[in-house]
Design an enzyme around this catalytic site. Structure first.
Site, mmCIF file in Angstrom:
data_model
loop_
_atom_site.group_PDB
_atom_site.id
_atom_site.type_symbol
_atom_site.label_atom_id
_atom_site.label_comp_id
_atom_site.label_asym_id
_atom_site.label_seq_id
_atom_site.Cartn_x
_atom_site.Cartn_y
_atom_site.Cartn_z
ATOM 1 C CE LYS A 109 -3.835 2.091 2.585
ATOM 2 N NZ LYS A 109 -4.720 1.941 3.770
ATOM 3 N N GLY A 122 -0.538 7.702 -5.913
ATOM 4 C CA GLY A 122 -0.306 6.306 -5.563
ATOM 5 C C GLY A 122 0.584 6.102 -4.360
ATOM 6 N NE ARG A 172 -4.350 -3.075 2.714
ATOM 7 C CZ ARG A 172 -5.351 -2.212 2.707
ATOM 8 N NH1 ARG A 172 -5.658 -1.552 3.803
ATOM 9 N NH2 ARG A 172 -6.064 -2.007 1.616
ATOM 10 N NE ARG A 179 -10.749 -3.491 -1.683
ATOM 11 C CZ ARG A 179 -10.211 -2.641 -0.842
ATOM 12 N NH1 ARG A 179 -10.977 -1.731 -0.273
ATOM 13 N NH2 ARG A 179 -8.938 -2.678 -0.583
ATOM 14 C CG ASP A 248 -14.709 2.219 -1.629
ATOM 15 O OD1 ASP A 248 -15.769 2.804 -1.368
ATOM 16 O OD2 ASP A 248 -13.592 2.720 -1.437
ATOM 17 C CG ASP A 258 -9.516 -0.164 2.603
ATOM 18 O OD1 ASP A 258 -8.333 -0.477 2.373
ATOM 19 O OD2 ASP A 258 -10.424 -0.336 1.790
#
EC number: 2.7.7.-
Length: 488
Positions: A109, A122, A172, A179, A248, A258
């Site tokens: 991430k 990003g 992670r 989702r 999401d 998230d």
């Protein structure tokens, strides 16, 4: 057993995911590594705290067993549907198989732009990476299904948000990053064949028992509803506020996913909101069951053509399944709060006692975590422990008398009650002000001392050592955090 790597999502190809390489970073260096999780995943030790590991977790030098892809999904963001979102700053590298045969996603991430980045860079600033590392690992230690943190690296680059901040990348791990929005993406395209392929994949990977059902897709809906109903009850019982419960950001596997502007409450307030972007309180603590139910209704809509060719019948079956959410969620919440109060098997008859304690906490602005943790000290003497948190001593004494009568019905000793309560009421949570302080130290001068101290202490949240006692203290008025932020 040998290291085992899979690429089941990547094998589905487009439109489910798109190949994408991470963007190289300037000067990666270690921030944190999780050897216990690495051992569970059977990750070769060549990647444990080494230069080779930095190459993997920064994306600068990926081994040949990785196959990075960006996952495609849509989502309702604060109630507004966006037909294409996707992994705008995350890449799935591989799926690793643990000793039990369970697959876990390995995801970077903050690894750079992807086909779904839109106008984003990003990247991730250091602060959100440290926050997610601490909170996700704390959630795991608290027994809540969650994504986990395997590694974090500093990139050596700067990320521009309101100001320039040090950049970082989090690796992670999750049972998957699929989702509700993943299904919404396919449903919006109107391709039932692709939707069926994806639903079959999710059933095979996460809910294989559904495949034997007379209606596998209805069974999938029921399974996800149940998993989410239990998960939300667990959040609520700990005073956790996700902060951005968009479709999401709700996983099919029933894991907490998230971590952005998330927070654990200090003073109990059902309307509490920390997320800076949640200006209308859509995702306040007390609204989380309602919003989870709303999200699941959106999931059900995507499955209607698979549940039945007869739309009216599909709607009727999905509606009946959705009606189970409140029952499961409320039953689980009652059971969890009951245990926190020392009631081993709470029933509907205990709901007034539970409700009245929560109301007492609200009226006295009691700290959510301490109001339960200190309660074990009140078992033998209602003038001790939690009694100190309530200004209205008359109301406390009245409630505590009823509570002790209920505990007496179980025939347990005070010592047994105290032990059982301390086993479910954490002494330590990731306090907002402590996280903010750890981020400030790390960002301003690279000092990870408090971050590491918090990380180690949060591994055992039900046992707080004497030297870490102040980490469990609620904030002073000057230390209170009003807003939390995501890293995009």
């Amino acid at each position: 057993m040998p290291f085992a790597v899979h690429h089941t999502l990547a094998a589905l190809g487009s439109p489910f995911s798109l190949p994408c390489q991470p963007t190289a970073v300037a000067a990666p260096q270690w921030l944190a590594f999780n050897p216990e999780l690495a051992a569970q995943l059977r990750l070769p030790q060549a990647f444990w705290g080494t230069d080779t590991g930095v190459g993997l977790f920064s994306g600068n030098n990926l081994p040949d067993w990785t196959k990075p892809v960006a996952h495609a999904y849509a989502g309702h963001q604060f109630g507004h549907f966006v037909p294409q979102l996707g992994d705008g700053r995350a890449l799935l590298l591989a799926e690793l198989e643990d000793e039990s045969g369970q697959l876990f996603d390995l995801q970077l991430k903050g690894a750079g732009q992807t086909p779904f980045s839109r106008r984003g860079d990003g990247r991730s600033p250091l602060g959100p990476v440290l926050r997610e590392y601490l909170v996700s690992e704390a959630m795991h230690a608290l027994g809540v299904p969650t994504t986990r943190a395997l590694a974090a690296v500093l990139t050596g680059d700067w990320v521009q948000r309101e100001t320039a901040e040090p950049g970082a990348i989090l690796c992670r791990v999750a049972k998957s990053h699929i989702r509700i929005g993943s299904f919404q993406y396919l449903a919006a395209q109107g391709d039932t064949a692709q939707l069926t392929t994806f639903a079959d994949y999710v059933i095979q990977r996460h809910y294989p028992g559904c495949a034997n059902s007379a209606n596998p897709y209805l069974a999938l809906l029921e399974a996800v509803i149940s998993a989410q109903a239990v998960l939300i009850a667990q959040w609520m019982s700990l005073g956790f506020i996700h902060g951005v419960m968009n479709t999401d950001n709700m996983s099919i596997s029933g894991e907490t996913i998230d971590y952005g502007p998330c927070a654990f409450m200090d003073s109990f307030n059902p309307a509490q909101v920390y997320s800076f972007i949640d200006r209308n309180g859509r995702y306040a603590w007390g609204n989380q069951p309602k919003m989870a139910s709303w999200n699941l209704a959106r999931f059900a809509e995507t499955l209607l053509p698979l549940i039945s060719d007869n739309t009216e019948q599909a709607v009727a079956l999905a509606t009946k399944a959705l009606q189970q959410f409140n029952l499961i969620n409320e039953t689980e919440f009652r059971a969890l709060i009951g245990k926190k109060l020392g009631i081993s098997e709470a029933t509907a008859a205990d709901e007034p006692l539970i409700r009245d304690y929560l109301n007492l906490m609200v009226k006295n602005s009691a700290d959510f975590t301490l109001a339960f943790r200190l309660l074990s000290q009140s078992v033998a003497d209602i003038n001790q422990g939690a009694a100190t948190l309530f200004n209205d001593q008359t109301a406390w004494q009245q409630w505590a008398g009823r509570w002790q009568q209920r505990l007496a019905e179980q025939g347990l000793t005070s010592a047994d009650l105290q032990s059982s309560m301390d086993a479910v009421n954490p002494a330590l949570i990731p306090r907002n002000h402590q996280i903010a302080k750890a981020i400030e130290f790390a960002t301003s001068d690279g000092d990870l001392t408090l971050f590491n101290r918090l990380h180690n202490a949060l591994k055992t949240p039900f046992m707080l050592s004497e030297q870490d006692e102040e980490l469990g203290h609620p904030p002073t008025p000057q230390q209170c955090i009003s807003n939390t932020f995501c890293g995009t």
